[in-house]
Write a protein that holds these residues in place. Structure first.
Motif, PDB file in Angstrom:
ATOM      1  N   UNK A   1       0.797  -1.110  -0.069  1.00 30.52           N
ATOM      2  CA  UNK A   1       0.024   0.085   0.126  1.00 30.52           C
ATOM      3  C   UNK A   1       0.954   1.222  -0.182  1.00 30.52           C
ATOM      4  N   UNK A   2       2.094   1.343   0.572  1.00 32.36           N
ATOM      5  CA  UNK A   2       2.771   2.487   0.869  1.00 32.36           C
ATOM      6  C   UNK A   2       3.572   2.465  -0.551  1.00 32.36           C
ATOM      7  N   UNK A   3       3.956   1.503  -1.161  1.00 29.96           N
ATOM      8  CA  UNK A   3       4.652   1.587  -2.707  1.00 29.96           C
ATOM      9  C   UNK A   3       3.529   2.036  -3.698  1.00 29.96           C
ATOM     10  N   UNK A   4       2.283   1.535  -3.571  1.00 32.04           N
ATOM     11  CA  UNK A   4       1.166   2.051  -4.458  1.00 32.04           C
ATOM     12  C   UNK A   4       1.034   3.509  -4.426  1.00 32.04           C
ATOM     13  N   UNK A   5       0.981   3.978  -3.112  1.00 30.61           N
ATOM     14  CA  UNK A   5       0.756   5.532  -2.943  1.00 30.61           C
ATOM     15  C   UNK A   5       1.786   6.303  -3.973  1.00 30.61           C
ATOM     16  N   UNK A   6       2.791   5.946  -4.064  1.00 27.58           N
ATOM     17  CA  UNK A   6       3.642   6.779  -4.777  1.00 27.58           C
ATOM     18  C   UNK A   6       3.668   6.280  -6.306  1.00 27.58           C
ATOM     19  N   UNK A   7       2.959   5.717  -6.910  1.00 32.26           N
ATOM     20  CA  UNK A   7       2.629   4.981  -8.318  1.00 32.26           C
ATOM     21  C   UNK A   7       1.589   5.855  -8.661  1.00 32.26           C
ATOM     22  N   UNK A   8       1.718   6.718  -9.657  1.00 34.17           N
ATOM     23  CA  UNK A   8       0.716   7.701 -10.315  1.00 34.17           C
ATOM     24  C   UNK A   8       0.365   7.186 -11.705  1.00 34.17           C
ATOM     25  N   UNK A   9      -0.801   6.841 -12.252  1.00 29.40           N
ATOM     26  CA  UNK A   9      -1.134   6.268 -13.485  1.00 29.40           C
ATOM     27  C   UNK A   9      -1.857   7.247 -14.218  1.00 29.40           C
ATOM     28  N   UNK A  10      -3.011   7.767 -13.758  1.00 26.25           N
ATOM     29  CA  UNK A  10      -4.090   8.907 -14.383  1.00 26.25           C
ATOM     30  C   UNK A  10      -4.692   9.644 -13.480  1.00 26.25           C
ATOM     31  N   UNK A  11      -5.036  10.842 -13.697  1.00 25.80           N
ATOM     32  CA  UNK A  11      -6.013  11.327 -12.882  1.00 25.80           C
ATOM     33  C   UNK A  11      -6.624  12.717 -13.802  1.00 25.80           C
ATOM     34  N   UNK A  12      -7.954  12.932 -13.262  1.00 26.62           N
ATOM     35  CA  UNK A  12      -8.444  14.096 -13.924  1.00 26.62           C
ATOM     36  C   UNK A  12      -7.892  15.334 -13.419  1.00 26.62           C
ATOM     37  N   UNK A  13      -8.061  16.424 -14.362  1.00 31.60           N
ATOM     38  CA  UNK A  13      -7.408  17.405 -14.179  1.00 31.60           C
ATOM     39  C   UNK A  13      -8.048  18.619 -14.795  1.00 31.60           C
ATOM     40  N   UNK A  14      -7.804  20.045 -14.204  1.00 27.53           N
ATOM     41  CA  UNK A  14      -8.242  21.147 -14.764  1.00 27.53           C
ATOM     42  C   UNK A  14      -7.334  22.051 -15.248  1.00 27.53           C
ATOM     43  N   UNK A  15      -7.332  22.595 -16.702  1.00 24.94           N
ATOM     44  CA  UNK A  15      -6.219  23.327 -17.117  1.00 24.94           C
ATOM     45  C   UNK A  15      -6.279  24.759 -16.642  1.00 24.94           C
ATOM     46  N   UNK A  16      -5.092  25.028 -16.133  1.00 22.97           N
ATOM     47  CA  UNK A  16      -4.802  26.356 -15.703  1.00 22.97           C
ATOM     48  C   UNK A  16      -4.308  27.308 -16.560  1.00 22.97           C
ATOM     49  N   UNK A  17      -3.380  26.908 -17.681  1.00 23.44           N
ATOM     50  CA  UNK A  17      -2.919  27.567 -18.592  1.00 23.44           C
ATOM     51  C   UNK A  17      -2.521  26.775 -19.695  1.00 23.44           C
ATOM     52  N   UNK A  18      -2.475  27.619 -21.020  1.00 24.94           N
ATOM     53  CA  UNK A  18      -2.153  26.770 -22.091  1.00 24.94           C
ATOM     54  C   UNK A  18      -1.013  27.582 -22.972  1.00 24.94           C
ATOM     55  N   UNK A  19       0.178  27.074 -23.142  1.00 24.83           N
ATOM     56  CA  UNK A  19       1.252  27.630 -23.902  1.00 24.83           C
ATOM     57  C   UNK A  19       1.400  27.058 -25.454  1.00 24.83           C
ATOM     58  N   UNK A  20       1.531  27.723 -26.276  1.00 23.64           N
ATOM     59  CA  UNK A  20       1.712  27.055 -27.622  1.00 23.64           C
ATOM     60  C   UNK A  20       3.314  27.059 -27.888  1.00 23.64           C
ATOM     61  N   UNK A  21       3.498  26.140 -28.981  1.00 21.79           N
ATOM     62  CA  UNK A  21       4.781  26.127 -29.498  1.00 21.79           C
ATOM     63  C   UNK A  21       5.999  25.743 -28.709  1.00 21.79           C
ATOM     64  N   UNK A  22       6.217  24.542 -28.308  1.00 24.33           N
ATOM     65  CA  UNK A  22       5.284  23.320 -28.265  1.00 24.33           C
ATOM     66  C   UNK A  22       3.935  23.386 -27.695  1.00 24.33           C
ATOM     67  N   UNK A  23       3.008  23.049 -27.969  1.00 20.81           N
ATOM     68  CA  UNK A  23       1.546  22.771 -27.114  1.00 20.81           C
ATOM     69  C   UNK A  23       1.750  22.106 -25.772  1.00 20.81           C
ATOM     70  N   UNK A  24       1.619  22.865 -24.856  1.00 17.38           N
ATOM     71  CA  UNK A  24       1.795  22.337 -23.499  1.00 17.38           C
ATOM     72  C   UNK A  24       0.660  22.980 -22.341  1.00 17.38           C
ATOM     73  N   UNK A  25       0.396  22.244 -21.169  1.00 20.50           N
ATOM     74  CA  UNK A  25      -0.329  23.079 -20.554  1.00 20.50           C
ATOM     75  C   UNK A  25      -0.018  22.743 -19.080  1.00 20.50           C
ATOM     76  N   UNK A  26      -0.425  23.441 -18.172  1.00 23.46           N
ATOM     77  CA  UNK A  26      -0.273  23.611 -16.547  1.00 23.46           C
ATOM     78  C   UNK A  26      -1.453  23.289 -16.091  1.00 23.46           C
ATOM     79  N   UNK A  27      -1.473  21.972 -15.289  1.00 21.61           N
ATOM     80  CA  UNK A  27      -2.973  21.396 -14.887  1.00 21.61           C
ATOM     81  C   UNK A  27      -2.940  21.216 -13.551  1.00 21.61           C
TER      82      UNK A  27
END
Length: 263
Positions: A19-45
């Motif tokens: 359980x302690x090991x799993x707590x540090x394993x990240x697979x996928x999470x929903x998120x809300x975009x805070x900022x978008x930057x073009x060239x290259x396209x990337x976001x802060x979430x």
């Protein structure tokens, strides 16, 4: 005593370690975009799910995860074609975390060495667009056709595989910019517009028929008006009478006068 509380229970100890090991394993999470930057396209979430953290006093507290920066944005693409969207602050997304460090690939492309030996880390997220929570769910989603649409459904491109039709609805206007355009119809083409304007030469191949009457007529359409020179190559017929240079008048003697109406 509860079996889980026994420190000499090997199974309970193993579960605690896992359980302690799993707590540090990240697979996928929903998120809300805070900022978008073009060239290259990337976001802060901002991840939308809080984490449970145990403090030094043993108490568990719910805390927001840190902002995830420089997450590459996924747009559907392939074969030198890409479908893009105007990513905006507040859009929801799904952040998928790579199993290994993506820094080398992100910066240089191709096959690269791992810049760090981290695994399933919050630093290696990709932003997949389009995932929505219930409060932001789309309404009126077509169950019979594929659509590229605005969220409110007022503007859309609709492809119906059953009816084999394509429909475009654009209240603000529809514009096509191309050096050449070709429309092929096995049946007919109909244009229903209160005003049509053509700039440049117009070529008509085949029969050209005017159905026009007085403005406001109950049985006819609006009068057809053509401004500028008209060059006809071939015969010209009006109301069943030929009026080009090949027509003749009966009962006319040569002389300086003008003929009467065509009979």
């Amino acid at each position: 005593m509860d079996r889980k509380e026994r420190i000499d229970d090997p199974l309970a100890s193993m579960r605690s370690v896992l359980a302690g090991h799993q707590a540090g394993v990240w697979t996928a999470l929903p998120g809300i975009i805070q900022a978008y930057v073009d060239n290259p396209p990337r976001v802060t979430v901002q991840p939308s799910i809080k984490a449970q953290v145990r403090g030094t006093d043993g108490a568990v507290a719910s805390v927001a995860l840190p902002l995830l920066t420089d997450c590459p944005v996924q747009f559907p693409a392939g074969g030198d074609c890409t479908l893009t969207f105007p990513v905006a602050e507040g859009d929801e997304c799904l952040i998928v975390f790579a199993s290994r460090c993506i820094d080398g690939w992100w910066q240089s492309g191709g096959v690269q060495e791992q810049a760090e030996m981290r695994m399933h880390d919050l630093s290696d997220g990709f932003a997949l667009l389009g995932f929505r929570s219930v409060p932001r769910a789309l309404s009126g989603v077509s169950t019979t056709s594929a659509q590229l649409r605005s969220d409110d459904g007022s503007t859309y491109f609709d492809l119906n595989p059953i009816a084999q039709t394509v429909k475009i609805v654009a209240p603000g206007g529809f514009e096509v910019v191309a050096p050449t355009q070709k429309f092929t119809a096995s049946g007919s083409v109909e244009v229903d517009s209160p005003q049509s304007t053509f700039s440049g030469a117009v070529t008509v191949k085949g029969l050209f028929t005017f159905l026009a009457g007085l403005v406001g007529s109950a049985t006819s359409g609006a009068a057809a008006t053509i401004t500028g020179a008209i060059n006809f190559i071939g015969s010209l017929t009006s109301n069943g009478k030929r009026i080009d240079d090949g027509h003749t008048h009966a009962g006319v003697e040569p002389g300086p006068g003008s003929t009467g109406p065509v009979n």
